[in-house]
Structure formats: structure tokens, C-alpha cells
Design a protein around this motif. Structure first.
Motif, PDB file in Angstrom:
ATOM      1  N   ILE A  97       0.836  -1.208   0.000  1.00  0.00           N
ATOM      2  CA  ILE A  97       0.000   0.000   0.000  1.00  0.00           C
ATOM      3  C   ILE A  97       0.870   1.257   0.000  1.00  0.00           C
ATOM      4  CG2 ILE A  97      -1.643   1.326   1.396  1.00  0.00           C
ATOM      5  CD1 ILE A  97      -2.857  -1.446   2.161  1.00  0.00           C
TER       6      ILE A  97
ATOM      7  N   GLN B 156       1.020   4.088  -3.019  1.00  0.00           N
ATOM      8  CA  GLN B 156       0.772   5.515  -2.773  1.00  0.00           C
ATOM      9  C   GLN B 156       1.927   6.363  -3.301  1.00  0.00           C
ATOM     10  OE1 GLN B 156       0.080   5.378   1.457  1.00  0.00           O
ATOM     11  NE2 GLN B 156      -2.143   5.317   1.206  1.00  0.00           N
TER      12      GLN B 156
ATOM     13  N   SER C  32     -10.238   0.206  -1.654  1.00  0.00           N
ATOM     14  CA  SER C  32      -9.588   1.449  -2.093  1.00  0.00           C
ATOM     15  C   SER C  32      -9.793   1.730  -3.581  1.00  0.00           C
ATOM     16  CB  SER C  32      -8.086   1.406  -1.790  1.00  0.00           C
ATOM     17  OG  SER C  32      -7.449   0.427  -2.596  1.00  0.00           O
ATOM     18  N   GLN C  33     -10.580   0.887  -4.258  1.00  0.00           N
ATOM     19  CA  GLN C  33     -10.823   1.086  -5.690  1.00  0.00           C
ATOM     20  C   GLN C  33     -11.374   2.477  -5.981  1.00  0.00           C
ATOM     21  OE1 GLN C  33      -9.769  -1.041  -8.118  1.00  0.00           O
ATOM     22  NE2 GLN C  33     -11.327  -2.612  -8.325  1.00  0.00           N
TER      23      GLN C  33
ATOM     24  N   GLU D 192     -11.044   5.282  -4.309  1.00  0.00           N
ATOM     25  CA  GLU D 192     -10.037   6.336  -4.173  1.00  0.00           C
ATOM     26  C   GLU D 192      -9.103   6.359  -5.372  1.00  0.00           C
ATOM     27  OE1 GLU D 192      -9.843   8.814  -1.874  1.00  0.00           O
ATOM     28  OE2 GLU D 192     -11.812   8.004  -1.346  1.00  0.00           O
TER      29      GLU D 192
END
Length: 199
Positions: free
Chosen positions: A55, A59, A120-121, A123
Motif C-alpha cells: 500500500i 501511494q 480502495s478502488q 479512491e
């Protein structure tokens, strides 16, 4: 940095160099300078640590495409500018793309990570729409995410897969932009005005 941060940095390094499947707990310990017991103490398991590392890397990878984008929102110039950035970072991004494919193709493994990524798709799609169109993320609706966002996500995933499979035959930013121009021209030339989208 403390052991927790050292472990995370070591896991990120291993993820990029070895991928999910190829990374062992001992690899992480060697890369981080921490000890084996500290993985369980700080993260609970190697997979939990690798999940956080993935993750964090995603990011960082996404952040590099939010700067330097040029062109009016929704224009072909902006479309090309975004793909120029993706294409320029493909060598560094390759291991992350490969790790993403590992996760997608091993449904029985890493259920926590798959759940987090699925959550989180939205976002991710917000970020893609904003990058390609210039629309602020806070102005986007759920419908935007499920249509425009899904479209740009499919393009990005397709480019990733092409490049991982055969870099020499993967589309260039110029080719992607020309392909988009031709697709839009063909659709607007044949679609009846005001025709509803099929769903």
C-alpha cells in the motif's frame, strides 16, 4: 528510524526486488537490519507487513503522476501528458505492476490485502479521473467512479499488462492518444444524438 519503520522500508525494498511470492521473512530481516521476531511483534505476520509495504509503495507510485500534468481538463493534450508520465516511470513501476498481477492471480492468498485493495478502488478511480480531467476529487460522484473512473482504470491496467507481457509491443503515449482520438471520432460519428448508454 525504529524497528517498525526499518521493517517497512525493508519490506518495500524486497517487494520491488523480489515480488510478493519471492519475498521471505528472512529477506525482509536482511534488508531491514531488524530481527525475525520483530516482524510478529510489530505487524503480526509477514503477510501483514507485506500488505502495508504494498500500500505504501502504491501511494508513492501514484504521487509521482499527480505532478507535471499539462493540458486542459479532458483534452487529448492532457491525456497524452498523463501517459507520458506513466510511460516515463514504467521501468521503476514494473515491479509494482508485477506485484499487482501476483495479487490478482492468487485469489486464495493475501485475503487482507485483496480486501483492502478492493475497498480502495474508489479512491484510485478518483485520482485517475482527476489526473485525466482536472476535476477536483471532492466534486466526483459515485456514478463518475463507476463509469469514467472504471474506464481510466481499465486503460491503466491494460497498459500495465501489455508492458509486463512484452514491452516492445506495448503502446506508446502517442499511440494511446491517437487510439483514443480515433475511438472517440468513430463513436461520435455513428452514435445517434442523445442515445442512452447501455448498462
Amino acid at each position: 528510524m525504529g524497528h517498525r519503520e526499518d521493517l517497512l522500508e525493508g519490506a518495500k525494498k524486497c517487494l520491488v526486488e523480489k515480488g510478493f511470492v519471492g519475498t521471505t521473512a528472512r529477506d525482509i530481516v536482511k534488508a531491514s537490519g531488524a530481527n525475525l521476531a520483530s516482524i510478529g511483534y510489530h505487524y503480526g505476520s509477514k503477510d501483514a507487513l507485506m500488505t502495508e509495504a504494498f500500500i505504501a509503495v502504491i501511494q508513492e507510485w501514484g504521487d509521482q503522476f499527480t505532478t507535471g500534468v499539462e493540458g486542459e481538463g479532458g483534452s487529448l493534450e492532457r491525456f497524452r501528458s498523463v501517459w507520458d508520465g506513466v510511460h516515463a516511470g514504467r521501468e521503476e513501476s514494473g515491479p509494482i505492476w508485477a506485484a499487482s498481477m501476483e495479487i490478482a492471480l492468487t485469489p486464495g492468498r493475501l485475503p487482507e490485502l485483496r480486501t483492502m485493495l478492493a475497498a480502495s478502488q474508489g479512491e484510485g478511480r478518483k485520482g485517475l479521473i482527476s489526473m485525466f480531467t482536472g476535476v477536483p476529487e471532492e466534486d466526483l460522484t459515485e456514478d463518475d467512479l463507476r463509469t469514467t473512473g472504471a474506464f481510466y482504470q481499465a486503460l491503466l491496467n491494460g497498459f500495465m499488462l501489455q508492458w509486463l507481457f512484452d514491452p516492445a509491443s506495448a503502446a506508446t503515449p502517442a499511440e494511446l492518444t491517437e487510439g483514443m482520438r480515433r475511438a472517440v471520432r468513430a463513436m461520435t460519428a455513428t452514435a445517434p444524438e442523445g442515445a442512452p448508454a447501455e448498462g
